[in-house]
Design a protein around this motif. Structure first.
Motif, PDB file in Angstrom:
ATOM      1  N   LEU A 299      60.372  41.285 -33.204  1.00 28.19           N
ATOM      2  CA  LEU A 299      60.748  40.693 -34.488  1.00 28.19           C
ATOM      3  C   LEU A 299      60.286  39.231 -34.553  1.00 28.19           C
ATOM      4  N   ALA A 300      60.518  38.461 -33.485  1.00 22.77           N
ATOM      5  CA  ALA A 300      60.138  37.041 -33.472  1.00 22.77           C
ATOM      6  C   ALA A 300      58.619  36.873 -33.518  1.00 22.77           C
ATOM      7  N   LEU A 301      57.895  37.695 -32.761  1.00 15.29           N
ATOM      8  CA  LEU A 301      56.435  37.616 -32.771  1.00 15.29           C
ATOM      9  C   LEU A 301      55.891  37.926 -34.157  1.00 15.29           C
ATOM     10  N   VAL A 302      56.370  39.011 -34.750  1.00 17.16           N
ATOM     11  CA  VAL A 302      55.915  39.404 -36.087  1.00 17.16           C
ATOM     12  C   VAL A 302      56.262  38.313 -37.097  1.00 17.16           C
ATOM     13  N   PHE A 303      57.474  37.800 -37.027  1.00 18.53           N
ATOM     14  CA  PHE A 303      57.884  36.738 -37.941  1.00 18.53           C
ATOM     15  C   PHE A 303      56.916  35.560 -37.843  1.00 18.53           C
TER      16      PHE A 303
ATOM     17  N   HIS B   9      55.815  45.966 -50.246  1.00 19.13           N
ATOM     18  CA  HIS B   9      54.568  45.845 -49.482  1.00 19.13           C
ATOM     19  C   HIS B   9      54.780  46.091 -47.994  1.00 19.13           C
ATOM     20  N   VAL B  10      55.862  45.576 -47.443  1.00 24.09           N
ATOM     21  CA  VAL B  10      56.132  45.756 -46.013  1.00 24.09           C
ATOM     22  C   VAL B  10      56.440  47.222 -45.708  1.00 24.09           C
ATOM     23  N   VAL B  11      57.210  47.874 -46.561  1.00 23.25           N
ATOM     24  CA  VAL B  11      57.511  49.291 -46.348  1.00 23.25           C
ATOM     25  C   VAL B  11      56.211  50.106 -46.321  1.00 23.25           C
ATOM     26  N   LEU B  12      55.307  49.849 -47.250  1.00 25.32           N
ATOM     27  CA  LEU B  12      54.027  50.556 -47.275  1.00 25.32           C
ATOM     28  C   LEU B  12      53.190  50.247 -46.033  1.00 25.32           C
TER      29      LEU B  12
ATOM     30  N   GLY C 235      60.897  41.738 -39.203  1.00 29.05           N
ATOM     31  CA  GLY C 235      60.209  40.475 -38.932  1.00 29.05           C
ATOM     32  C   GLY C 235      59.269  40.081 -40.051  1.00 29.05           C
ATOM     33  N   ALA C 236      58.506  41.059 -40.561  1.00 26.07           N
ATOM     34  CA  ALA C 236      57.556  40.768 -41.638  1.00 26.07           C
ATOM     35  C   ALA C 236      58.273  40.405 -42.938  1.00 26.07           C
TER      36      ALA C 236
ATOM     37  N   TRP D 150      59.770  36.479 -46.937  1.00 29.97           N
ATOM     38  CA  TRP D 150      60.841  35.875 -47.740  1.00 29.97           C
ATOM     39  C   TRP D 150      60.995  34.386 -47.418  1.00 29.97           C
ATOM     40  N   ALA D 151      60.834  34.020 -46.158  1.00 28.35           N
ATOM     41  CA  ALA D 151      60.941  32.603 -45.782  1.00 28.35           C
ATOM     42  C   ALA D 151      59.826  31.787 -46.437  1.00 28.35           C
ATOM     43  N   VAL D 152      58.611  32.310 -46.406  1.00 26.90           N
ATOM     44  CA  VAL D 152      57.499  31.604 -47.049  1.00 26.90           C
ATOM     45  C   VAL D 152      57.730  31.512 -48.552  1.00 26.90           C
TER      46      VAL D 152
END
Length: 192
Positions: A7-11, A50-53, A143-144, A149-151
């Motif tokens: 999760l952290a790497l992907v984030f 988009h992330v789900v796809l 993570g994605a 969402w953070a960006v």
């Protein structure tokens, strides 16, 4: 079970890759014109879709032989690093202003803008690669989504201040270096 390391790497990778993207700048523009919570609701929903796809596509890749998946994701990461390093900035795109400031109009504008602009975008392809690479769709997806969402939140609420303090070129180079490292690592695992 969620892997915090995945999760952290992907984030980190998705966050850095999305910061210099035109959709982060579009969120900034929308956030200066409309109520931030309305904009964020629409943008967040589009990123979630988009992330789900992307995770679904990446998870399908895990059905292939492991060496092939490592080689494919390695090449795609290297391609993503090249795109970040060699792309030219197109300038700002014009964003149409809705007639009124209602929740559905503003959120709908944010949703449609991100839905169209991000389809097949580098971060969506990268998310699919990460889902294939780690075979952990929940950790990669969370993570994605959190990174996007953070960006979006930064762009909508405080993007102007961030861009004054951190040069966009530096952010792009860091994201490209991370993608380059992931690409080399994946290719090494494919041949090792």
């Amino acid at each position: 079970m969620i892997s915090l390391s995945v999760l952290a790497l992907v984030f980190g990778v998705v966050f850095l890759a999305e910061l210099p993207d035109k959709t982060a700048l579009a969120g900034l523009v929308l956030g200066t014109r409309y109520r931030a919570s309305y904009v964020f609701a629409g943008v967040a929903a589009a990123f979630l879709l988009h992330v789900v796809l992307a995770v679904a596509a990446g998870s399908a890749l895990t059905l292939l032989p492991q060496r092939l998946v490592h080689a494919l994701t390695g090449v795609l990461f290297l391609g993503g690093a090249a795109v970040l390093l060699f792309r030219k900035d197109d300038g700002e795109e014009e964003i149409r202003r809705p007639e009124d400031q209602s929740f559905w109009k503003v959120a709908g504008t944010g949703f449609m803008l991100i839905l169209v602009a991000e389809f097949g975008d580098l971060t969506q392809i990268m998310t699919a690669n990460l889902a294939a690479r780690y075979d952990d769709p929940i950790s990669v997806g969370v993570g994605a989504v959190l990174a996007l969402w953070a960006v979006a939140g930064l762009g909508i609420v405080g993007g102007k201040a961030l861009m004054r303090k951190v040069p966009l070129g530096l952010i792009t180079k860091i994201a490209a270096a991370l993608m380059l490292a992931l690409g080399v690592w994946s290719l090494w695992e494919a041949v090792a």
